[in-house]
Scaffold this motif. Sequence first.
Motif, PDB file in Angstrom:
ATOM      1  N   TYR A   1       8.826   9.322   0.510  1.00  0.00           N
ATOM      2  CA  TYR A   1       8.398   8.530   1.675  1.00  0.00           C
ATOM      3  C   TYR A   1       7.487   9.341   2.592  1.00  0.00           C
ATOM      4  O   TYR A   1       6.500   8.826   3.106  1.00  0.00           O
ATOM      5  N   THR A   2       7.827  10.600   2.797  1.00  0.00           N
ATOM      6  CA  THR A   2       7.043  11.435   3.716  1.00  0.00           C
ATOM      7  C   THR A   2       5.633  11.669   3.187  1.00  0.00           C
ATOM      8  O   THR A   2       4.652  11.475   3.906  1.00  0.00           O
ATOM      9  N   ILE A   3       5.526  12.080   1.944  1.00  0.00           N
ATOM     10  CA  ILE A   3       4.201  12.396   1.389  1.00  0.00           C
ATOM     11  C   ILE A   3       3.363  11.135   1.190  1.00  0.00           C
ATOM     12  O   ILE A   3       2.177  11.122   1.518  1.00  0.00           O
ATOM     13  N   SER A   4       3.974  10.086   0.678  1.00  0.00           N
ATOM     14  CA  SER A   4       3.186   8.881   0.365  1.00  0.00           C
ATOM     15  C   SER A   4       2.915   8.021   1.596  1.00  0.00           C
ATOM     16  O   SER A   4       2.036   7.172   1.576  1.00  0.00           O
ATOM     17  N   LYS A   5       3.722   8.225   2.641  1.00  0.00           N
ATOM     18  CA  LYS A   5       3.642   7.372   3.834  1.00  0.00           C
ATOM     19  C   LYS A   5       3.892   5.909   3.467  1.00  0.00           C
ATOM     20  O   LYS A   5       3.306   4.986   4.044  1.00  0.00           O
ATOM     21  N   SER A   6       4.748   5.705   2.500  1.00  0.00           N
ATOM     22  CA  SER A   6       5.079   4.341   2.092  1.00  0.00           C
ATOM     23  C   SER A   6       6.065   3.730   3.084  1.00  0.00           C
ATOM     24  O   SER A   6       6.780   4.438   3.792  1.00  0.00           O
ATOM     25  N   TYR A   7       6.074   2.449   3.117  1.00  0.00           N
ATOM     26  CA  TYR A   7       6.881   1.706   4.091  1.00  0.00           C
ATOM     27  C   TYR A   7       8.353   1.713   3.701  1.00  0.00           C
ATOM     28  O   TYR A   7       8.710   1.423   2.553  1.00  0.00           O
TER      29      TYR A   7
ATOM     30  N   LYS B   1       0.839  -1.183   0.000  1.00  0.00           N
ATOM     31  CA  LYS B   1       0.000   0.000   0.000  1.00  0.00           C
ATOM     32  C   LYS B   1       0.888   1.252   0.000  1.00  0.00           C
ATOM     33  O   LYS B   1       1.900   1.292   0.701  1.00  0.00           O
ATOM     34  N   ASN B   2       0.545   2.223  -0.779  1.00  0.00           N
ATOM     35  CA  ASN B   2       1.236   3.517  -0.884  1.00  0.00           C
ATOM     36  C   ASN B   2       2.493   3.492  -1.754  1.00  0.00           C
ATOM     37  O   ASN B   2       3.091   4.532  -1.983  1.00  0.00           O
ATOM     38  N   ASP B   3       2.930   2.329  -2.212  1.00  0.00           N
ATOM     39  CA  ASP B   3       4.114   2.294  -3.076  1.00  0.00           C
ATOM     40  C   ASP B   3       3.848   3.015  -4.402  1.00  0.00           C
ATOM     41  O   ASP B   3       4.736   3.702  -4.920  1.00  0.00           O
ATOM     42  N   LEU B   4       2.639   2.862  -4.933  1.00  0.00           N
ATOM     43  CA  LEU B   4       2.324   3.568  -6.180  1.00  0.00           C
ATOM     44  C   LEU B   4       2.361   5.081  -5.957  1.00  0.00           C
ATOM     45  O   LEU B   4       2.906   5.817  -6.779  1.00  0.00           O
ATOM     46  N   LYS B   5       1.836   5.537  -4.826  1.00  0.00           N
ATOM     47  CA  LYS B   5       1.889   6.977  -4.515  1.00  0.00           C
ATOM     48  C   LYS B   5       3.336   7.457  -4.467  1.00  0.00           C
ATOM     49  O   LYS B   5       3.665   8.535  -4.936  1.00  0.00           O
ATOM     50  N   HIS B   6       4.177   6.641  -3.865  1.00  0.00           N
ATOM     51  CA  HIS B   6       5.604   6.950  -3.765  1.00  0.00           C
ATOM     52  C   HIS B   6       6.207   7.130  -5.168  1.00  0.00           C
ATOM     53  O   HIS B   6       6.889   8.115  -5.432  1.00  0.00           O
ATOM     54  N   GLU B   7       5.918   6.191  -6.036  1.00  0.00           N
ATOM     55  CA  GLU B   7       6.493   6.254  -7.391  1.00  0.00           C
ATOM     56  C   GLU B   7       5.918   7.444  -8.178  1.00  0.00           C
ATOM     57  O   GLU B   7       6.627   8.051  -8.971  1.00  0.00           O
ATOM     58  N   LEU B   8       4.668   7.768  -7.942  1.00  0.00           N
ATOM     59  CA  LEU B   8       4.077   8.926  -8.632  1.00  0.00           C
ATOM     60  C   LEU B   8       4.754  10.233  -8.212  1.00  0.00           C
ATOM     61  O   LEU B   8       4.859  11.169  -9.016  1.00  0.00           O
ATOM     62  N   ILE B   9       5.223  10.284  -6.995  1.00  0.00           N
ATOM     63  CA  ILE B   9       5.969  11.465  -6.558  1.00  0.00           C
ATOM     64  C   ILE B   9       7.280  11.572  -7.344  1.00  0.00           C
ATOM     65  O   ILE B   9       7.684  12.659  -7.752  1.00  0.00           O
ATOM     66  N   HIS B  10       7.910  10.430  -7.608  1.00  0.00           N
ATOM     67  CA  HIS B  10       9.128  10.467  -8.433  1.00  0.00           C
ATOM     68  C   HIS B  10       8.810  10.904  -9.869  1.00  0.00           C
ATOM     69  O   HIS B  10       9.621  11.580 -10.498  1.00  0.00           O
ATOM     70  N   ILE B  11       7.656  10.544 -10.370  1.00  0.00           N
ATOM     71  CA  ILE B  11       7.259  11.030 -11.706  1.00  0.00           C
ATOM     72  C   ILE B  11       7.162  12.562 -11.676  1.00  0.00           C
ATOM     73  O   ILE B  11       7.682  13.244 -12.558  1.00  0.00           O
ATOM     74  N   LYS B  12       6.520  13.079 -10.646  1.00  0.00           N
ATOM     75  CA  LYS B  12       6.384  14.544 -10.531  1.00  0.00           C
ATOM     76  C   LYS B  12       7.741  15.219 -10.345  1.00  0.00           C
ATOM     77  O   LYS B  12       7.976  16.306 -10.876  1.00  0.00           O
ATOM     78  N   GLN B  13       8.633  14.579  -9.614  1.00  0.00           N
ATOM     79  CA  GLN B  13       9.976  15.142  -9.435  1.00  0.00           C
ATOM     80  C   GLN B  13      10.712  15.199 -10.778  1.00  0.00           C
ATOM     81  O   GLN B  13      11.421  16.154 -11.069  1.00  0.00           O
ATOM     82  N   GLN B  14      10.519  14.170 -11.591  1.00  0.00           N
ATOM     83  CA  GLN B  14      11.173  14.165 -12.911  1.00  0.00           C
ATOM     84  C   GLN B  14      10.579  15.229 -13.821  1.00  0.00           C
ATOM     85  O   GLN B  14      11.274  15.759 -14.684  1.00  0.00           O
ATOM     86  N   GLU B  15       9.309  15.530 -13.613  1.00  0.00           N
ATOM     87  CA  GLU B  15       8.704  16.611 -14.400  1.00  0.00           C
ATOM     88  C   GLU B  15       9.224  17.968 -13.929  1.00  0.00           C
ATOM     89  O   GLU B  15       9.361  18.885 -14.724  1.00  0.00           O
ATOM     90  N   LYS B  16       9.504  18.076 -12.655  1.00  0.00           N
ATOM     91  CA  LYS B  16      10.031  19.327 -12.106  1.00  0.00           C
ATOM     92  C   LYS B  16      11.473  19.560 -12.570  1.00  0.00           C
ATOM     93  O   LYS B  16      11.891  20.693 -12.787  1.00  0.00           O
ATOM     94  N   TYR B  17      12.243  18.473 -12.680  1.00  0.00           N
ATOM     95  CA  TYR B  17      13.657  18.566 -13.088  1.00  0.00           C
ATOM     96  C   TYR B  17      13.885  17.676 -14.313  1.00  0.00           C
ATOM     97  O   TYR B  17      14.579  16.657 -14.223  1.00  0.00           O
ATOM     98  N   PRO B  18      13.292  18.041 -15.447  1.00  0.00           N
ATOM     99  CA  PRO B  18      13.419  17.165 -16.616  1.00  0.00           C
ATOM    100  C   PRO B  18      14.873  16.946 -17.030  1.00  0.00           C
ATOM    101  O   PRO B  18      15.688  17.861 -16.949  1.00  0.00           O
ATOM    102  N   PHE B  19      15.146  15.766 -17.430  1.00  0.00           N
ATOM    103  CA  PHE B  19      16.442  15.253 -17.865  1.00  0.00           C
ATOM    104  C   PHE B  19      17.484  15.214 -16.756  1.00  0.00           C
ATOM    105  O   PHE B  19      18.201  14.238 -16.615  1.00  0.00           O
ATOM    106  N   ILE B  20      17.604  16.267 -15.922  1.00  0.00           N
ATOM    107  CA  ILE B  20      18.674  16.308 -14.908  1.00  0.00           C
ATOM    108  C   ILE B  20      18.293  15.597 -13.614  1.00  0.00           C
ATOM    109  O   ILE B  20      19.129  15.439 -12.728  1.00  0.00           O
ATOM    110  N   PHE B  21      17.030  15.175 -13.492  1.00  0.00           N
ATOM    111  CA  PHE B  21      16.588  14.554 -12.229  1.00  0.00           C
ATOM    112  C   PHE B  21      17.525  13.436 -11.783  1.00  0.00           C
ATOM    113  O   PHE B  21      17.931  13.383 -10.629  1.00  0.00           O
ATOM    114  N   TRP B  22      17.856  12.545 -12.694  1.00  0.00           N
ATOM    115  CA  TRP B  22      18.655  11.369 -12.294  1.00  0.00           C
ATOM    116  C   TRP B  22      20.057  11.744 -11.864  1.00  0.00           C
ATOM    117  O   TRP B  22      20.628  11.103 -10.996  1.00  0.00           O
TER     118      TRP B  22
END
Length: 126
Positions: A112-118, A69-90
Motif C-alpha cells: 500500500y505504501t509504495i503503490s499508493k493504492s487505495y 488506479k495503482n492496484d496493479l502496482k500493488h499486486e506487482l509488489i506482492h509478486i516481488k515479495q514472493q520472489e524474495k521469499y519463494p514458497f514460504i511467502f504465503w
Amino acid sequence: MIAFILNSPYTLLGIISVLVCFPYSVNFHQNPYYFIFKVRKCWWAKFHFKYMRACCIGHVIILTDKTLKNDLKHELIHIKQQEKYPFIFWFLYYWETYKKGYRKNRFEDEAYTISKSYYGKNVILV
Ligand SMILES: [Zn+2]
C-alpha cells in the motif's frame, strides 16, 4: 526463475482460481515472471474478500472490473515479495495477518505504501 518454480504450486492455484471466473484477457510478462488475467468479477470472493478489486495468487495477478488506479502496482509488489521469499511467502503473509491483521501486515503495508493504492471499503486482497 528459481522463485517462479518454487512458487509454482501457488501459481497453479491462481490459474485454477481465475479460470473458474471466465477471464476475458490474459498476458504473460517476464522479469519478473507473472500472468495478468482480467475478469469481470471473482464469484468466489465472498465474506472477508467481498470487496476484493484485485489479487495475487502465486505469479498470477487477477484484476476485476473494480480495479482502481495503482492496484496493479500493488499486486506487482506482492509478486516481488514472493520472489524474495519463494514458497514460504504465503506462510509469512498469513502469519503476519494472524498477528497484526490485514492492513498492518508488513507485506500489505509495503504494497500500500509504495503503490499508493487505495485502502478503504473496497479492500484489495493480497
Ligand atoms: Zn495486497
